[in-house]
Each structure stands twice: as C-alpha cells, then as structure tokens.
Design an enzyme around this catalytic site. Structure first.
Site, PDB file in Angstrom:
ATOM      1  CB  THR A 110      -0.885   0.046   1.259  1.00  0.00           C
ATOM      2  OG1 THR A 110      -0.023   0.076   2.397  1.00  0.00           O
ATOM      3  CG2 THR A 110      -1.775  -1.174   1.347  1.00  0.00           C
TER       4      THR A 110
ATOM      5  CD  GLU B 144      -5.445  -2.295   1.523  1.00  0.00           C
ATOM      6  OE1 GLU B 144      -5.735  -1.814   0.415  1.00  0.00           O
ATOM      7  OE2 GLU B 144      -4.993  -1.619   2.467  1.00  0.00           O
TER       8      GLU B 144
ATOM      9  CE  LYS C 103     -19.416  14.268  14.002  1.00  0.00           C
ATOM     10  NZ  LYS C 103     -19.366  13.121  14.888  1.00  0.00           N
TER      11      LYS C 103
ATOM     12  CD1 TRP D 189     -20.984  12.161   9.643  1.00  0.00           C
ATOM     13  CD2 TRP D 189     -18.901  12.902   9.895  1.00  0.00           C
ATOM     14  NE1 TRP D 189     -20.425  11.460  10.670  1.00  0.00           N
ATOM     15  CE2 TRP D 189     -19.131  11.899  10.855  1.00  0.00           C
ATOM     16  CE3 TRP D 189     -17.654  13.521   9.859  1.00  0.00           C
ATOM     17  CZ2 TRP D 189     -18.168  11.498  11.775  1.00  0.00           C
ATOM     18  CZ3 TRP D 189     -16.692  13.112  10.776  1.00  0.00           C
ATOM     19  CH2 TRP D 189     -16.952  12.111  11.722  1.00  0.00           C
TER      20      TRP D 189
HETATM   21  P1  AMP Z   1      -4.709   2.171  -3.522  1.00  0.00           P
HETATM   22  O1  AMP Z   1      -4.599   1.012  -2.625  1.00  0.00           O
HETATM   23  O2  AMP Z   1      -3.457   2.980  -3.645  1.00  0.00           O
HETATM   24  O3  AMP Z   1      -5.238   1.795  -4.861  1.00  0.00           O
HETATM   25  O4  AMP Z   1      -5.757   3.171  -2.865  1.00  0.00           O
HETATM   26  C1  AMP Z   1      -7.061   2.765  -2.565  1.00  0.00           C
HETATM   27  C2  AMP Z   1      -7.891   3.944  -2.174  1.00  0.00           C
HETATM   28  O5  AMP Z   1      -7.974   4.871  -3.256  1.00  0.00           O
HETATM   29  C3  AMP Z   1      -9.321   3.604  -1.862  1.00  0.00           C
HETATM   30  O6  AMP Z   1      -9.485   3.122  -0.552  1.00  0.00           O
HETATM   31  C4  AMP Z   1     -10.016   4.924  -2.083  1.00  0.00           C
HETATM   32  O7  AMP Z   1      -9.879   5.788  -0.975  1.00  0.00           O
HETATM   33  C5  AMP Z   1      -9.242   5.507  -3.235  1.00  0.00           C
HETATM   34  N1  AMP Z   1      -9.950   5.239  -4.490  1.00  0.00           N
HETATM   35  C6  AMP Z   1      -9.672   4.310  -5.417  1.00  0.00           C
HETATM   36  N2  AMP Z   1     -10.536   4.402  -6.442  1.00  0.00           N
HETATM   37  C7  AMP Z   1     -11.403   5.396  -6.151  1.00  0.00           C
HETATM   38  C8  AMP Z   1     -12.538   5.970  -6.802  1.00  0.00           C
HETATM   39  N3  AMP Z   1     -12.951   5.552  -7.980  1.00  0.00           N
HETATM   40  N4  AMP Z   1     -13.188   6.968  -6.168  1.00  0.00           N
HETATM   41  C9  AMP Z   1     -12.782   7.427  -4.972  1.00  0.00           C
HETATM   42  N5  AMP Z   1     -11.715   6.940  -4.322  1.00  0.00           N
HETATM   43  C10 AMP Z   1     -11.028   5.932  -4.896  1.00  0.00           C
END
Ligand code: AMP
Length: 540
Positions: free
Chosen positions: A181, A327, A437, A442
């Site tokens: 991550t 994940e 908040k 929210w």
């Molecule tokens: P990563 O593991 O780097 O791909 O990041 C995952 C996170 O990116 C997710 O938990 C979201 O917060 C954000 N994310 C991925 N795709 C989207 C999307 N289409 N819209 C909003 N947030 C997204």
C-alpha cells in the site's frame, strides 16, 4: 466426492497457456525510453516468460521467493508478471516513484531475492541497493550501455535456461503476487495475492457489465504496472486475448494522445489526473488527434468528477469509473448503468456514472456507522465501507498491529466512507481520515471538490478541514485554476450555492499552482492538512 466437479487448481499458468495457445499472434507493443515502438506478440511474451521461469529456477529460486520489479510499463515487465509465478515465485512490483528509503524498507520487508530493473532506473537503484536484500539483479537494457558490474543482462538471463522449463506443480493457494500500500498513513503494508485470488479476479476484470474487455480491444494501461498490477488489466488481456500497448516512461498528455491515435487504442486506464491532462489537451487542440470513436477510459484511484465525464462525452469518448484498493487486487466496483437507466435524462445518467458503482462479481459490501450498525441503502446515510470477497486480503503480510483493519466477522474495513443507494450503487464521500466534522455534521470533501471542479476556471480542487472555534472544523478549499483563467473566492462560493448544502460551502479559498500528489498520482491531502494546520479562517 464422486459425481461432482473437477477440482482444478486456479493458477496463473492457466492464463499463460490460454494467451499462448489462442492469441499467440496478438500484438504487445511497448514504447521505449527513446520513444521508438517495440513490437512483439502474446506468443513471444509467454514463450519468454517460460524461459525466464526456467532461468529463475536454475538460479536457485525456491517456491514463494520474491522477484521484485523496478520497471516502467513494457513487454519485459509483462514477461516477469508471468515468469515469476510460473516458476512458483512471487512477483513484487516496486513503485519507482517512492523514495529510496521507502524502497529499501519495502524490499527488505518483502525479502526480495531477485530484482528485474530497467537500465534507465539504475540511478534510482544505486540510491538504495546497498540497503536492499537483492541477491541477483537482472537488468533490462533499453540503451546500449552494458549492465553494471555484479548485475546480469536480462536477455542473457532469459536465454540461459536454453528454453528448458518444466512447469512445477502449483497449488492455487500458493502466493504469486505482492504489492505494498502507498503508506500515506503509516508504514507501507504488503498484500500477498494467491494464484486462486488472481485467477478469480482476472475473470471479473473484463466482465461485460463493467470494464467490458474483449478480444477485439486494444488496451493501453497508463496506470503503472506497479500500481496494484496495473489494476489486473494485463492478466485480463491474457484471458481475453486483447492487444496491449504499453506507454513506457512517457506519460504526458501529448505523448499519450499520439500513442492512443497511432495504435488505435479502444480502452485505456489511469487515475483522474491523467485524464484531466488529456481533456485539457483535447480542448486546446480540438481535431488534432483522431481517436477511436467510443474510446473507453477506465478511471480509478480517486474519484472521477462529473465534469470530467461530461467533458469527455462531448468528444464522444467514454469514462468508466471504477473503485478499488491494493487490498482488493484491486477491483472493488465499477459504475455502469442498469437496464432502463439509459432512458433517464442525461444529467441523471452522469450522476450515476460518477458514483463508484456496483460491486464487482463475488465482492460483498456493507456500510457501517460508528456504533457498528449497518447503514440503510438510502443513498444518504454515510458509513464506513466494509468488503468481503475471494480477492480481498485477509491480513497484511508480516505486519503485526494492523489486525484492526478486519472485523471480528471477517470483513475488511476499507477506510472509505460511503453511501449506498436503493439500487446498490456505492458513492464514496470521503476517506475516514479526510472527513470534516462541522458543528457535529459530516461534510463530504469529495462532493465539494467535484462540484468545484465543475467550474470552468477550476483545474483541480482539494478540500480539507481546518479548525474553527465554534464549529470545531470548517472546510478550506485549495484550488488550482486553469492556465489563463480567473475566478475569485466570491465567485466560487456563488457557484457552489445550490450545488452542495449551504454549510458545506468552504469558509475560505486558497489558490495555489499545483496540488501535491502521492506516488500514484492522487491528491496528497495529508500534505495540505499539514500546510494549512494553523490556518486562520476569516473572522476567527
Ligand atoms: P490504492 O490502494 O493505492 O489503490 O488506494 C485505494 C484507495 O484509493 C481507496 O481506498 C479509495 O480511498 C481511493 N480510491 C480508489 N478508487 C477510487 C474511486 N474511484 N473513487 C474514490 N476513491 C477511490
């Protein structure tokens, strides 16, 4: 039990066999660092991946060993995607945009024994090689310079096994992939994919109601192969036999548009900032590029603003919004219109398309509020998005202390805040860590950002919380204007009125040149929060 189905292990070699047998002649094109195009085929890629697997085994690779990659998107990277798993190893894609400190931490934590690296990235490797555990470094040469001392040339390595490779027996529960991550909150965490999770994920990536990949497609993954395996698209192309076009290191709008035109790309994938740049270029020089009519652009990684969807629609190009996470291998959901929705007025259709959409097949979702209760599917009530599924991680690898990301009943807590509408469409309103908040209510920073990015003068917008003596927190908008465009705070405030709840309208607007980005191209809000930590709102 007799009389039931065969228990065939779901393993990556099945994908490799399919690509090699049925799609051997389909092209795989890679743009080289010097911008020339290298052309090969799925048949050759898989043949060389098997040779690479043979070479890895000869070099002493044991089951489960990690083979790291530090490469741009191109055919040898694709060969490693197959070569390491075929040999029983684990392909671990390193993010070349991370700092040398992060890279050495990750490579050490992962115990990477092998590294396959682009020669153009050797200067980066030099900055952490001494602190990394690589036993063998294999260099893919794009330039005439020799592989440095102590490294092996990729071509010599691939041919070293003389074409001999006996497929070792693999269990579907064997690991085959590893991604970390991004670690914007705490240390990066490793997620290990199994052969089974990879094959099941691969089956649903091209799904018709969703990304809808087919054999006749030509796919260009702008998303780096180190960002959750380019969202599983390369394996998806092996399954469908689609042509692949890799952009190499040239990811600016002009270079991408040239490649989209030249290779007649029908599907491309990238984060919103890539598409914002491309739309900008198309608007500046309309008619310059002849793109395939109906070109689909998969957008994910962060929320796709409605304005982006509308902007591309005007050019006859279609954005497809998907959500996922490291994940989750990463595909979590995709927004497509259910039967009947295409008859809805255009504005309503766009609103649905801008949501994160319906869960991918076999993924279960729920929203859970602070008291642990599941929120109703009313499209209003926010809760943390939790997920389950055969390609969702059940823990991080070798990472004590992060068990709180999973619930006692076996769901993964995504850290994303969601509303779910009565039709089941997910709408992400925030990250739990980005929530604002205000006076006990929210505020969705994502909704305010998307509304702001609908203003013609606004190129990018990020909204963060700053402290307020009465309301505890209030939103601050950080805005980047388009080249040559003007807009005052007053004007933007007026634009938002009626588009979002009145108490969501930011108390202040800051205009800056660029919003800081994460290593995968998302807005880095933690940096903005830090920058504006002591911000004094007007009148406070
Ligand atoms: P990563 O593991 O780097 O791909 O990041 C995952 C996170 O990116 C997710 O938990 C979201 O917060 C954000 N994310 C991925 N795709 C989207 C999307 N289409 N819209 C909003 N947030 C997204």
């Amino acid at each position: 039990m007799r009389g039931t189905m065969m228990d065939v292990p779901l393993t990556v070699p099945l994908l490799a066999d399919r690509a090699a047998r049925y799609f051997a002649d389909v092209e795989v094109v890679s743009r080289q660092p010097d911008r020339t195009l290298h052309r090969t085929t799925w048949g050759s890629v898989i043949g060389r991946a098997r040779a690479l697997a043979g070479a890895l085994l000869n070099a002493g690779m044991r089951k489960g060993d990690r083979v790291a990659t530090l490469m741009w998107n191109h055919a040898p990277h694709l060969e490693t995607y197959f070569g390491a798993p075929l040999a029983g190893g684990v392909v671990h894609t390193l993010n070349l945009r991370l700092s040398p400190d992060d890279l050495s931490y990750i490579a050490t934590h992962a115990q990477d024994r092998f590294l396959v690296v682009d020669d153009v990235l050797l200067p980066l490797l030099d900055k952490f090689r001494a602190r990394a555990p690589f036993e063998k470094i294999i260099v893919v040469r794009h330039t005439p310079r020799e592989a440095p001392a102590g490294c092996i040339d990729y071509e010599s390595f691939v041919s070293s096994a003389g074409g001999r490779f006996d497929q070792p027996e693999l269990s579907e529960q064997d690991p085959c992939g590893l991604c970390y991550t991004s670690g914007t909150t705490g240390k990066p965490k490793g997620v290990v994919y199994t052969h089974r999770s990879t094959v099941l994920h691969t089956m649903f990536v091209p799904f018709t109601d969703g990304l809808a990949l087919r054999n006749s497609d030509t796919l260009l993954p702008v998303v780096p192969m180190f960002h959750v395996n380019a969202w599983g698209l390369p394996y998806g192309c092996a399954l469908t036999g689609a042509k692949l076009v890799f952009p190499g290191p040239h990811l600016d709008a002009q270079n991408l548009l040239d490649l989209l035109e030249r290779e007649r790309v029908t599907v491309a994938a990238g984060v919103p900032t890539i598409w914002m740049g491309i739309l900008d270029a198309l608007e500046k020089e309309p008619g310059r590029w002849k793109l395939q009519p109906g070109l689909r652009m998969i957008v994910g990684g962060s929320a796709a603003p409605e304005a982006l969807i509308r902007g591309f629609d005007k050019h006859g190009l279609r954005l497809i919004h998907a959500w996922g996470m490291t994940e989750m291998s990463p595909l979590g959901s995709c927004s497509w219109l259910k039967a009947g929705m295409r008859e809805m007025p255009y504005d309503e259709q766009v609103r649905v398309r801008a949501k994160q959409g319906l869960p991918a097949g076999l993924v279960q979702v729920r929203g859970v509020d602070e008291s642990g209760r599941e929120v109703p599917w009313d499209g209003q009530t926010q809760g943390e998005l939790q997920v389950r599924g055969p390609w969702v991680a059940s823990s991080y690898t070798d990472m004590e202390g992060s068990e709180d990301r999973w619930t006692n009943d076996g769901w993964f807590k995504t850290g994303d805040v969601v509303t779910i509408d009565p039709q089941g469409y997910l709408n992400l309103t925030d990250r739990t860590k980005d929530l604002i908040k205000s006076g006990g209510e929210w505020i969705s920073s994502v909704a305010v950002e998307n509304a702001l990015m609908g203003h013609p003068a606004v190129k990018e917008a990020a909204v963060v919380a700053v402290s307020h003596p009465k309301w505890v927190e209030r939103p601050l908008a950080v805005v980047v204007l388009r080249d040559g465009a003007r807009a005052s705070a007053e004007e933007l405030r007026g634009f938002l009125a009626g588009r979002v709840h009145s108490y969501w309208v930011p108390d202040a607007f800051e205009f800056i040149d660029a919003i800081p980005r994460t290593s995968t191209g998302k807005f880095l809000k933690s940096a903005l929060r830090e920058k504006y930590r002591d911000y004094r709102l007007p009148g406070c």
